[in-house]
Write a protein that holds these residues in place. Structure first.
Motif, short mmCIF file in Angstrom:
data_model
loop_
_atom_site.label_atom_id
_atom_site.label_comp_id
_atom_site.label_asym_id
_atom_site.label_seq_id
_atom_site.Cartn_x
_atom_site.Cartn_y
_atom_site.Cartn_z
N ASP A 10 -16.05 65.24 83.79
CA ASP A 10 -17.39 64.71 83.53
C ASP A 10 -17.50 64.15 82.12
OD1 ASP A 10 -18.20 65.41 86.06
OD2 ASP A 10 -19.02 67.35 85.45
N ASN A 11 -16.89 64.85 81.16
CA ASN A 11 -16.91 64.35 79.78
C ASN A 11 -16.14 63.04 79.65
OD1 ASN A 11 -18.41 66.56 78.92
ND2 ASN A 11 -16.60 67.77 78.42
N ALA A 12 -14.97 62.98 80.34
CA ALA A 12 -14.17 61.75 80.28
C ALA A 12 -14.92 60.58 80.91
CB ALA A 12 -12.83 61.96 80.99
N ILE A 13 -15.60 60.83 82.02
CA ILE A 13 -16.37 59.78 82.68
C ILE A 13 -17.52 59.32 81.78
CG2 ILE A 13 -17.89 59.29 84.62
CD1 ILE A 13 -16.14 61.10 86.33
N SER A 14 -18.15 60.27 81.11
CA SER A 14 -19.24 59.91 80.21
C SER A 14 -18.74 59.04 79.06
CB SER A 14 -19.91 61.18 79.67
OG SER A 14 -20.45 61.96 80.72
N ILE A 15 -17.57 59.43 78.50
CA ILE A 15 -16.99 58.64 77.40
C ILE A 15 -16.61 57.26 77.89
CG2 ILE A 15 -15.03 58.49 75.82
CD1 ILE A 15 -15.09 61.56 75.69
N ALA A 16 -16.01 57.17 79.11
CA ALA A 16 -15.61 55.87 79.65
C ALA A 16 -16.83 54.97 79.89
CB ALA A 16 -14.85 56.07 80.96
N MET A 17 -17.90 55.56 80.41
CA MET A 17 -19.10 54.76 80.63
C MET A 17 -19.69 54.26 79.31
SD MET A 17 -19.58 54.58 83.87
CE MET A 17 -21.29 54.03 83.95
N ALA A 18 -19.68 55.12 78.29
CA ALA A 18 -20.18 54.69 76.98
C ALA A 18 -19.30 53.59 76.39
CB ALA A 18 -20.24 55.89 76.04
N THR A 19 -17.97 53.75 76.56
CA THR A 19 -17.04 52.72 76.06
C THR A 19 -17.25 51.39 76.78
OG1 THR A 19 -15.43 54.46 75.58
CG2 THR A 19 -14.62 52.21 75.64
N LYS A 20 -17.44 51.47 78.11
CA LYS A 20 -17.67 50.25 78.88
C LYS A 20 -18.93 49.53 78.41
CE LYS A 20 -18.55 48.65 83.58
NZ LYS A 20 -18.77 49.04 84.99
N GLU A 21 -19.99 50.30 78.19
CA GLU A 21 -21.23 49.69 77.72
C GLU A 21 -21.04 49.06 76.35
OE1 GLU A 21 -24.14 52.73 77.81
OE2 GLU A 21 -24.27 52.83 80.01
N ASN A 22 -20.26 49.73 75.48
CA ASN A 22 -20.02 49.18 74.14
C ASN A 22 -19.20 47.90 74.22
OD1 ASN A 22 -19.94 48.94 71.39
ND2 ASN A 22 -18.41 50.54 71.07
N ILE A 23 -18.16 47.90 75.07
CA ILE A 23 -17.33 46.69 75.21
C ILE A 23 -18.14 45.54 75.79
CG2 ILE A 23 -15.37 45.72 76.48
CD1 ILE A 23 -13.99 48.43 76.19
N LEU B 127 -10.84 75.30 87.67
CA LEU B 127 -11.43 74.14 88.34
C LEU B 127 -12.76 73.75 87.71
CD1 LEU B 127 -10.67 75.02 92.07
CD2 LEU B 127 -9.57 73.26 90.68
N ARG B 128 -13.52 74.74 87.34
CA ARG B 128 -14.80 74.44 86.72
C ARG B 128 -14.61 73.78 85.36
NH1 ARG B 128 -18.95 79.31 85.94
NH2 ARG B 128 -17.38 79.90 84.40
N ASN B 129 -13.61 74.26 84.59
CA ASN B 129 -13.30 73.61 83.31
C ASN B 129 -12.79 72.20 83.52
OD1 ASN B 129 -14.02 75.94 81.92
ND2 ASN B 129 -11.95 76.77 81.94
N SER B 130 -11.97 72.01 84.57
CA SER B 130 -11.47 70.67 84.86
C SER B 130 -12.61 69.73 85.22
CB SER B 130 -10.45 70.73 86.01
OG SER B 130 -9.34 71.54 85.65
N ASP B 131 -13.53 70.21 86.02
CA ASP B 131 -14.69 69.38 86.36
C ASP B 131 -15.49 69.01 85.12
OD1 ASP B 131 -14.04 69.49 89.02
OD2 ASP B 131 -15.36 71.20 89.47
N SER B 132 -15.61 69.96 84.20
CA SER B 132 -16.34 69.67 82.97
C SER B 132 -15.62 68.61 82.14
CB SER B 132 -16.51 70.96 82.16
OG SER B 132 -17.17 70.71 80.95
#
Length: 242
Positions: A170-183, A162-167
């Motif tokens: 979190d990484n996927a959300i960070s990538i999505a937020m960066a992608t959204k800002e780039n788009i 579960l801790r690895n899944s949360d990590s």
């Protein structure tokens, strides 16, 4: 008669002091060996419990005996002090006072050494008891049922998963937020370019007409290319199922 009594007291004091000296040495050695023997007992079977109990009984008995010897020597010193105050002892009062002070100093040294050794012993035993309690708790945990151990391991693995899944989330959300800002940034740039092109087209009608012709030609080329692809696909299907 008084001189014989004084000699008797001095002799008795010296005997008690010699006996105390020997007992204190033995008591110190016994207390020092308590740590190593207690450590060995924790790693042995239940037969070592009788040995530890015997050693504890020996320490208690020796402590009691030393306390009695110190009390006896204190009593002898008190009797010597009473003797120095008797009228008949006045001719030898200075020598008696000197002897009494020497015996009192010896008694004080023995008493200090005894209490120091005793205090160190009790501190050591408390530490050994605490370590023994921790050791027993660890052994009890290790000797628990296999089912509980497996459940604990499964819970730990699940918690780690579960801790690895949360990590990862979190990484996927960070990538999505960066992608959204780039788009969002790219969309702003495209809107800015489109606005500039529209402004140029409005200023120069010839450029606007040229752009419309280019768009019509692109649309025609797309229709022609789509028709060719459709015809080729139909011919290929006919050839395949013929």
């Amino acid at each position: 008669m008084l001189m014989f009594y004084a000699q008797y007291l001095r002799k008795q004091a010296r005997q008690l002091e010699n006996e105390l000296d020997l007992k204190l040495v033995s008591f110190s050695k016994l207390c020092t060996s308590y740590s190593s023997s207690s450590h060995d007992q924790r790693t042995r079977d239940s037969r070592s419990d009788s040995l530890g109990s015997s050693q504890d009984n020996m320490l208690v008995a020796m402590t009691t005996e030393l306390e009695q010897l110190l009390a006896s020597l204190t009593s002898v010193n008190d009797k010597m002090a009473e003797y120095t105050n008797t009228p008949g002892a006045s001719p030898h009062n200075a020598a008696l006072m000197h002897t009494l002070q020497r015996h009192r100093d010896i008694l004080q040294d023995y008493t200090h050494e005894f209490h120091k050794t005793k205090s160190n012993f009790f501190s050591l035993r408390e530490r050994e008891d605490l370590l023994g309690s921790v050791h027993r708790d660890i052994e009890s945990y290790k000797s628990s049922s296999g089912v509980n151990n497996r459940r604990t391991e499964l819970f730990l693995k699940e918690h780690e998963h579960l801790r690895n899944s949360d990590s990862l989330i979190d990484n996927a959300i960070s990538i999505a937020m960066a992608t959204k800002e780039n788009i969002t940034f790219q969309r702003g740039m495209l809107k800015s370019i489109q606005t500039r092109v529209t402004t140029l087209a409005n200023r120069f009608p010839a450029i606007n007409s040229l752009i419309q012709k280019i768009n019509l030609r692109k649309r025609r080329d797309s229709l022609i290319l789509g028709g060719v692809i459709g015809v080729c696909t139909i011919l290929l299907l006919l050839y395949t199922f013929h």
